[in-house]
Design an enzyme around this catalytic site. Structure first.
Site, short mmCIF file in Angstrom:
data_model
loop_
_atom_site.label_atom_id
_atom_site.label_comp_id
_atom_site.label_asym_id
_atom_site.label_seq_id
_atom_site.Cartn_x
_atom_site.Cartn_y
_atom_site.Cartn_z
N LYS A 56 -13.57 -6.54 1.44
CA LYS A 56 -12.40 -7.15 2.08
C LYS A 56 -11.37 -6.10 2.46
CE LYS A 56 -8.72 -8.89 -0.10
NZ LYS A 56 -7.46 -8.68 0.67
N ARG B 108 -1.09 -9.91 3.80
CA ARG B 108 -0.42 -8.63 3.93
C ARG B 108 -1.21 -7.64 4.78
NH1 ARG B 108 3.78 -6.29 1.75
NH2 ARG B 108 3.87 -4.03 1.60
N ARG C 215 6.54 -5.12 -2.41
CA ARG C 215 5.65 -4.05 -1.96
C ARG C 215 6.14 -3.60 -0.59
NH1 ARG C 215 -0.22 -6.38 -2.22
NH2 ARG C 215 0.80 -8.32 -1.70
N PRO C 216 7.08 -2.65 -0.56
CA PRO C 216 7.71 -2.27 0.70
C PRO C 216 6.72 -1.59 1.63
CG PRO C 216 8.33 -0.75 -1.05
CD PRO C 216 7.60 -1.88 -1.71
N ASP D 141 7.77 0.78 3.67
CA ASP D 141 8.52 1.96 4.10
C ASP D 141 7.59 3.10 4.52
OD1 ASP D 141 10.55 0.38 3.27
OD2 ASP D 141 11.29 1.68 1.68
N ASP E 13 -6.75 -3.72 -8.56
CA ASP E 13 -7.39 -4.99 -8.20
C ASP E 13 -8.39 -5.47 -9.25
OD1 ASP E 13 -5.96 -5.34 -5.91
OD2 ASP E 13 -7.56 -4.81 -4.53
N ILE F 174 0.51 0.81 -10.42
CA ILE F 174 0.53 0.66 -8.97
C ILE F 174 1.55 -0.39 -8.54
CG2 ILE F 174 -0.87 0.27 -6.92
CD1 ILE F 174 -1.65 2.74 -8.54
N ARG G 43 -9.76 -15.89 -0.39
CA ARG G 43 -9.32 -14.77 0.42
C ARG G 43 -10.16 -13.52 0.17
NH1 ARG G 43 -4.11 -13.00 -0.97
NH2 ARG G 43 -4.40 -11.65 0.84
#
Length: 428
Positions: free
Chosen positions: A22, A93, A122-123, A125, A311, A333, A403
């Protein structure tokens, strides 16, 4: 809305074929925006996230075809649209991966701020910093990232993408895709080394990109004027493989994952040995054997690849819930990725949290209950815990698990689990 009803206590035995990853297929599909030729992914898994990404691409004008035997082919429009709507992007996301390729190919991208699993801020940036280094002008307006390239196009640059928590995987991917069509050479320092980043790079190479250093923290991309179509099979899903291996350990029996890459799960194999489980490996398979014994307590700390994957943190916690002692699980993380804790406690687990550390006191007995899935990997953890819980467990809101896992209930039934998908008329 569906639910999974699981009756615990059944041993598992058999093989599970592992599908395409995925976390690799979503950026590869986004890479189709870099050309108006066909990009084919013959082993794209049948996941709701894949369907969502394909709908995002269709919204941008791409033609998408699904094969009856699995897989998907995408052909971007000669002039793709520049705007992706909130209604699709909010679901996933990974859809932010269209930002880089859309910007570099068309000169403008308007992408809604992404959604997906909710377990803390979770930016993005890193994505924006990297694209700005290539000359893009960016702003956030009414919930959209609006990016514009100079009239002459993006220009290669030397930049650093590391963060306090390691390297940004999707940030590295987005900048790498944008750099393929930028003028000159781009050097990314602090690039993510995850296998999925390397896999995307291999797809881009097949499309005609010039990239060096894949799999290392320094990636060099020499921009080209155009890319072509390609056929690219994504790498096997290491998280799916790890999840089924943990299922075998927690439920007892023998579970072999086939068609995987054992070298991508070396850290998990090491933790299995530490926890007291027998593990065998072949060139493209891993097997865990368990006689139903409780695990030895084993600490893990999530880290960027090749460290323990974030994950797999929730799934490992489910295993440690029945360990013979205390385990410490440290999330480096995403420090807030602990939405599964209260639901595991509903099943009888004994867990306390101190900031980024979960203290798991193993217990001999878990008992079935109604639990609610909050995100993709939390869903998997609840299913794994339910495999050994006494009585019946109902896992609600399992659209999260769809998902990232293709027909998980069918695969577990084939291993011997007692699990049924039902319509959840009265669920939360």
């Amino acid at each position: 809305m569906d639910k999974l009803t699981i009756r615990g206590g059944r041993r598992l035995d058999g093989e599970v074929p592992i599908g395409g990853a995925k976390n690799a297929v979503l950026p590869v599909l986004a890479a189709s925006l870099l050309t108006d030729q066909v990009l084919e992914v013959p082993n794209a898994p049948r996941l709701s996230d894949v369907r969502t990404m394909c709908e995002v691409l269709r919204e941008l004008g791409s033609g998408v075809e699904f094969s009856s035997r699995g897989g998907v082919s995408v052909q971007s429009a000669q002039r793709p649209a520049s705007r992706t709507g909130w209604d699709l992007v909010r679901k996933m996301r990974g859809s932010v991966c269209v930002l880089g390729p859309l910007l570099t190919r068309t000169g403008r991208a308007e992408v809604s701020l992404p959604g997906g699993c909710v377990f803390g801020v979770r930016p993005i940036d890193v994505h924006l910093k990297g694209l700005e280094a290539l000359g893009a002008q960016l702003r956030i307006d009414h919930g959209y990232i609006i990016a514009e390239a100079p009239r002459s196009g993006l220009v290669g640059a030397e930049l650093f993408l590391g963060t306090a928590f390691g390297s940004s995987v999707t940030g590295t991917m987005n900048v790498m895709m944008a750099a393929t069509l930028a003028k000159g050479t781009t050097v990314i320092h602090g690039a993510a080394c995850e296998p999925e980043v390397e896999d995307l790079g291999n797809c881009l190479l097949a499309m005609g990109a010039r990239i060096h250093g894949l799999g290392s923290p320094r990636i060099e991309i020499e921009g080209v004027t155009e890319l072509k179509g390609a056929t690219h099979a994504v790498l096997p899903d290491r998280i799916e493989a790890g999840t089924y291996l943990v299922a075998g350990a927690i439920a007892g029996g023998r579970v072999r994952t086939t068609g995987c890459r054992p070298q991508h799960l070396s850290v998990l194999t090491d933790r299995f040995f530490e926890a007291g489980y027998a593990v065998e490996r072949g060139p493209d398979w891993l097997e865990v054997r368990s006689d139903g014994q409780r695990a030895r307590p084993t600490d893990v700390t999530t880290q960027p690849f090749p460290g323990f994957p974030t994950d797999l943190q929730a799934q490992w916690m489910a295993l440690m819930c029945r360990a013979e002692g205390v385990s410490l699980i440290t999330e480096r993380i995403y420090p807030d990725r602990y939405m599964h804790l209260p639901e595991l406690v509903r099943l009888g687990a004994r867990i306390r949290r101190q900031e980024a550390v979960a203290i798991v006191q193993g217990t001999e007995r878990l008992s079935g209950a109604h639990v609610t899935a909050s995100d993709l990997r939390a869903s998997a953890a609840l299913v794994l815990a339910a495999l050994v819980a006494e009585g019946e467990t109902q896992v609600h809101r399992v659209y999260h698990i769809d998902r990232g896992y293709e027909r998980i209930e069918e695969r577990l039934v084939n291993l011997g689990a007692d699990i049924l998908r039902e319509r959840d008329e009265e669920g939360p």
